[in-house]
Design an enzyme around this catalytic site. Structure first.
Site, PDB file in Angstrom:
ATOM      1  N   ARG A  35       1.492 -15.005 -16.875  1.00 23.30           N
ATOM      2  CA  ARG A  35       2.610 -14.328 -16.220  1.00 23.30           C
ATOM      3  C   ARG A  35       3.685 -13.887 -17.213  1.00 23.30           C
ATOM      4  O   ARG A  35       4.327 -12.847 -17.023  1.00 23.30           O
ATOM      5  CB  ARG A  35       3.225 -15.233 -15.153  1.00 23.30           C
ATOM      6  CG  ARG A  35       4.173 -14.504 -14.206  1.00 23.30           C
ATOM      7  CD  ARG A  35       4.668 -15.404 -13.089  1.00 23.30           C
ATOM      8  NE  ARG A  35       5.502 -14.663 -12.148  1.00 23.30           N
ATOM      9  CZ  ARG A  35       6.772 -14.375 -12.344  1.00 23.30           C
ATOM     10  NH1 ARG A  35       7.357 -14.756 -13.469  1.00 23.30           N
ATOM     11  NH2 ARG A  35       7.467 -13.703 -11.433  1.00 23.30           N
ATOM     12  N   THR A  76       0.344  -9.075  -0.443  1.00 20.31           N
ATOM     13  CA  THR A  76       0.280 -10.517  -0.223  1.00 20.31           C
ATOM     14  C   THR A  76       0.946 -10.859   1.106  1.00 20.31           C
ATOM     15  O   THR A  76       2.025 -10.344   1.422  1.00 20.31           O
ATOM     16  CB  THR A  76       0.991 -11.269  -1.364  1.00 20.31           C
ATOM     17  OG1 THR A  76       0.416 -10.882  -2.609  1.00 20.31           O
ATOM     18  CG2 THR A  76       0.850 -12.774  -1.197  1.00 20.31           C
ATOM     19  N   ASN A 102      -2.046  -5.009   5.823  1.00 20.29           N
ATOM     20  CA  ASN A 102      -3.420  -4.582   5.586  1.00 20.29           C
ATOM     21  C   ASN A 102      -3.383  -3.117   5.149  1.00 20.29           C
ATOM     22  O   ASN A 102      -2.760  -2.291   5.821  1.00 20.29           O
ATOM     23  CB  ASN A 102      -4.252  -4.746   6.868  1.00 20.29           C
ATOM     24  CG  ASN A 102      -5.734  -4.618   6.616  1.00 20.29           C
ATOM     25  OD1 ASN A 102      -6.193  -3.654   6.024  1.00 20.29           O
ATOM     26  ND2 ASN A 102      -6.493  -5.600   7.070  1.00 20.29           N
ATOM     27  N   TYR A 103      -4.049  -2.798   4.039  1.00 15.46           N
ATOM     28  CA  TYR A 103      -3.993  -1.448   3.485  1.00 15.46           C
ATOM     29  C   TYR A 103      -5.172  -0.573   3.893  1.00 15.46           C
ATOM     30  O   TYR A 103      -5.228   0.594   3.522  1.00 15.46           O
ATOM     31  CB  TYR A 103      -3.889  -1.511   1.953  1.00 15.46           C
ATOM     32  CG  TYR A 103      -2.481  -1.820   1.516  1.00 15.46           C
ATOM     33  CD1 TYR A 103      -1.585  -0.801   1.247  1.00 15.46           C
ATOM     34  CD2 TYR A 103      -2.036  -3.127   1.433  1.00 15.46           C
ATOM     35  CE1 TYR A 103      -0.282  -1.074   0.880  1.00 15.46           C
ATOM     36  CE2 TYR A 103      -0.738  -3.419   1.073  1.00 15.46           C
ATOM     37  CZ  TYR A 103       0.136  -2.388   0.799  1.00 15.46           C
ATOM     38  OH  TYR A 103       1.434  -2.651   0.455  1.00 15.46           O
ATOM     39  N   HIS A 135     -11.979 -14.696   8.619  1.00 16.21           N
ATOM     40  CA  HIS A 135     -11.896 -14.365   7.201  1.00 16.21           C
ATOM     41  C   HIS A 135     -12.686 -15.377   6.365  1.00 16.21           C
ATOM     42  O   HIS A 135     -13.058 -16.442   6.841  1.00 16.21           O
ATOM     43  CB  HIS A 135     -10.439 -14.362   6.721  1.00 16.21           C
ATOM     44  CG  HIS A 135      -9.685 -13.134   7.115  1.00 16.21           C
ATOM     45  ND1 HIS A 135      -9.022 -13.024   8.321  1.00 16.21           N
ATOM     46  CD2 HIS A 135      -9.488 -11.960   6.468  1.00 16.21           C
ATOM     47  CE1 HIS A 135      -8.445 -11.843   8.395  1.00 16.21           C
ATOM     48  NE2 HIS A 135      -8.710 -11.170   7.298  1.00 16.21           N
ATOM     49  N   LYS A 139      -9.239 -17.567   1.990  1.00 17.11           N
ATOM     50  CA  LYS A 139      -7.961 -17.051   2.505  1.00 17.11           C
ATOM     51  C   LYS A 139      -7.065 -18.220   2.888  1.00 17.11           C
ATOM     52  O   LYS A 139      -7.468 -19.107   3.644  1.00 17.11           O
ATOM     53  CB  LYS A 139      -8.190 -16.137   3.703  1.00 17.11           C
ATOM     54  CG  LYS A 139      -6.905 -15.467   4.183  1.00 17.11           C
ATOM     55  CD  LYS A 139      -7.190 -14.353   5.157  1.00 17.11           C
ATOM     56  CE  LYS A 139      -5.911 -13.664   5.611  1.00 17.11           C
ATOM     57  NZ  LYS A 139      -5.141 -13.074   4.490  1.00 17.11           N
ATOM     58  N   GLY A 145      -2.092 -11.974   8.100  1.00 18.28           N
ATOM     59  CA  GLY A 145      -1.015 -11.016   8.284  1.00 18.28           C
ATOM     60  C   GLY A 145      -1.405  -9.891   9.218  1.00 18.28           C
ATOM     61  O   GLY A 145      -0.578  -9.391  10.001  1.00 18.28           O
TER      62      GLY A 145
END
Length: 245
Positions: A35, A76, A102-103, A135, A139, A145
């Protein structure tokens, strides 16, 4: 564009390949092991960040990126109690932030279908609404979400429902007279994501579902969102993108 990936698990790797296929460059790949590498990046080395990390890391990641002035596409989930704080910081900094639970383009069309069905059903309280989301076992958050976004769409259009509740394993779902939308969360195998909304009466059942076949749809939607967000300022979501605003 130069895209910084925050979170480099299975989803991050799928996003990377999708971005490369669309002609973009990867400015960095950041996970828990490296990071501090972000500190070495110049501000102008990153055009947009795509953040798919973990509920434990996401808020610190977002604060850092906002502070650097980098536009962020975030996928996220499991952190939304702090969403107002993040969005306020984006506006104060004059940066850009895009969040979706969700994309997948298909899932976002499913969100709209879910609301439309609920509008039809609100005059028929004999139909009890419930949901199931399935899922993969990795997860961490439950309900997903995506399931919570579906539940919000139902609550907006079903006046007799006031909240959502999680179905507990081994216990019966709440009764039909309850004011809750019951969500059953299942974790099994490597399932990318399945969401089912059902309206059931004593005589029949109406059911709609979305089944993801792979992570590719999520990755493509995230990259498209990054392309759309990069030149903008403000706080956005999938409705803005889909409506061409």
């Amino acid at each position: 564009m130069n895209i910084l990936l925050l979170g480099y698990g299975k989803m991050g790797k799928t996003i990377e390949q999708t971005a490369l296929d669309r002609g973009h460059q990867i400015a960095g790949r950041i996970d828990v092991s490296n990071r501090t590498d972000m500190d070495q990046l110049a501000d102008d080395a990153v055009d947009v960040v795509i953040e798919f990390s973990s509920p434990e890391a996401v808020v610190d990641n977002l604060r850092y990126c906002i502070g650097r002035g980098w536009p962020v596409v975030c996928g996220t989930t499991g952190w939304l109690s702090q969403r107002a704080e993040i969005e306020a910081a984006v506006r104060e900094r004059g940066s850009a932030f895009f969040y979706a639970s969700n994309y997948s383009i298909g899932v976002n069309l499913f969100f709209r279908l879910n609301k439309t069905l609920a509008k039809f059903m609100h005059n028929y309280p004999s139909y009890q609404v419930s949901m199931t989301e399935i899922h993969h076992t990795e997860k961490k958050d439950a309900p997903s979400g995506t399931a919570l976004t579906l539940a919000e769409g139902l609550l907006e259009n079903l006046p007799h429902k006031q909240r959502w509740a999680v179905s507990e394993e081994g216990k019966p779902a709440e009764s039909n007279t309850d004011d809750a939308i019951v969500i059953d969360s299942v974790r099994e195998g490597t399932v990318p994501g399945t969401h089912i909304v059902r309206f059931e009466s004593d005589v029949d059942r109406i059911e709609i579902s979305h089944v993801a076949h792979s992570r590719q749809g999520f990755a493509l939607g995230a990259v498209i969102a990054a392309e759309w967000l990069a030149p903008r300022q403000g706080v956005f979501g999938m409705d803005d993108l889909l409506n061409g605003e």
